[in-house]
Enzyme design. Structure first.
Site, PDB file in Angstrom:
ATOM      1  CE  LYS A  83     -49.490 -40.954 -23.434  1.00 55.12           C
ATOM      2  NZ  LYS A  83     -48.207 -40.472 -23.983  1.00 55.12           N
TER       3      LYS A  83
HETATM    4  O1  G3P Z   1     -46.745 -38.114 -25.936  1.00 57.46           O
HETATM    5  C1  G3P Z   1     -47.785 -37.622 -26.706  1.00 57.46           C
HETATM    6  C2  G3P Z   1     -47.501 -36.322 -27.420  1.00 57.46           C
HETATM    7  O2  G3P Z   1     -46.934 -35.385 -26.562  1.00 57.46           O
HETATM    8  C3  G3P Z   1     -46.804 -36.474 -28.741  1.00 57.46           C
HETATM    9  O3  G3P Z   1     -46.364 -35.250 -29.263  1.00 57.46           O
HETATM   10  O4  G3P Z   1     -45.001 -33.967 -30.880  1.00 57.46           O
HETATM   11  O5  G3P Z   1     -45.445 -36.411 -31.308  1.00 57.46           O
HETATM   12  O6  G3P Z   1     -47.254 -34.724 -31.546  1.00 57.46           O
HETATM   13  P1  G3P Z   1     -45.998 -35.084 -30.836  1.00 57.46           P
END
Ligand code: G3P
Length: 217
Positions: A83
């Protein structure tokens, strides 16, 4: 639509993998911090639980550093997906990993222009963050619609749209209606997809009526 779980909690991953409905896993540095575990150890363990892509994020911000860290991570298991952030160095690293036949997930995508660049760089996955866009009063799902429209114009693009920062089941339903290839979500959101009060009520009634027949199967 493929379902990935967005977590570094191996117990959650095991539970979901046992349903046969899990296609992969995404992690990020914040989720590794939450797990309290050694990064490489936890990635190796996750890769032993699922054969699907497992995203492990580099933390270098320069091209050479990303390549070094990514090659190290890719050596942990054959299903590791590197990533990288959506920066110029991240896109360069994406190009490099793609040429090595290493899967790449380009993360922190917040615009259609960025998604176009990731596809040109040969990303296996582009991760638009719908929840974080909603949080600032814009439409995360409109971004998914825009990216799907753009990618469909270019059949040579092989990048899959991995809807990230998913906060609730309707994010997944709306993304599926748009044909997004993958949704990654916390385990709680994936588990909630099955819930409906009428299912519970109906099953309860069927079981009561069955018991009243006095029969067994
Ligand atoms: O892994 C990336 C993403 O899914 C993060 O989500 O909830 O931290 O905005 P969030």
């Amino acid at each position: 639509m493929k379902f990935f779980v967005d977590t570094a909690d191996v117990n959650e991953i095991r539970e979901l993998a046992a349903t046969g409905l899990l296609d992969g896993v995404t992690t990020n540095p914040s989720l590794i911090k939450k797990s309290g575990r050694d990064f490489k150890e936890v990635i190796k363990e996750i890769c032993s639980v699922t054969s699907g892509p497992v995203s492990a994020e580099v933390v270098a911000t320069d091209y050479a550093g990303m390549v070094k860290q990514g090659e190290d991570l890719a050596g942990l298991a054959k299903n590791v997906t590197i990533k990288v952030p959506l920066t110029i160095d991240g896109l360069k690293a994406c190009n490099y990993f793609r040429a090595q036949n290493i899967l790449v997930n380009v993360t922190l995508c917040f615009s259609a222009a960025q998604a176009l660049l990731a596809a040109k760089a040969g990303a296996s996955f582009i991760s638009p963050f719908v929840g974080r866009l909603d949080d600032i009063g814009t439409s995360g799902m409109q971004l998914i619609a825009d990216i799907m429209t753009i990618y469909r114009q270019y059949p040579t693009f092989t990048t899959e749209v991995l809807v990230a920062s998913v906060r609730h089941p309707m994010h997944i339903v709306e993304a599926a209606k748009l044909g997004a290839h993958v949704a990654t979500a916390p385990a709680s959101v994936l588990k909630s997809l099955v819930n409906h009060p009428l299912t519970d009520k109906g099953l309860d009634q069927f079981l009561k009526d069955w018991a009243a027949t006095g029969q067994s199967i």
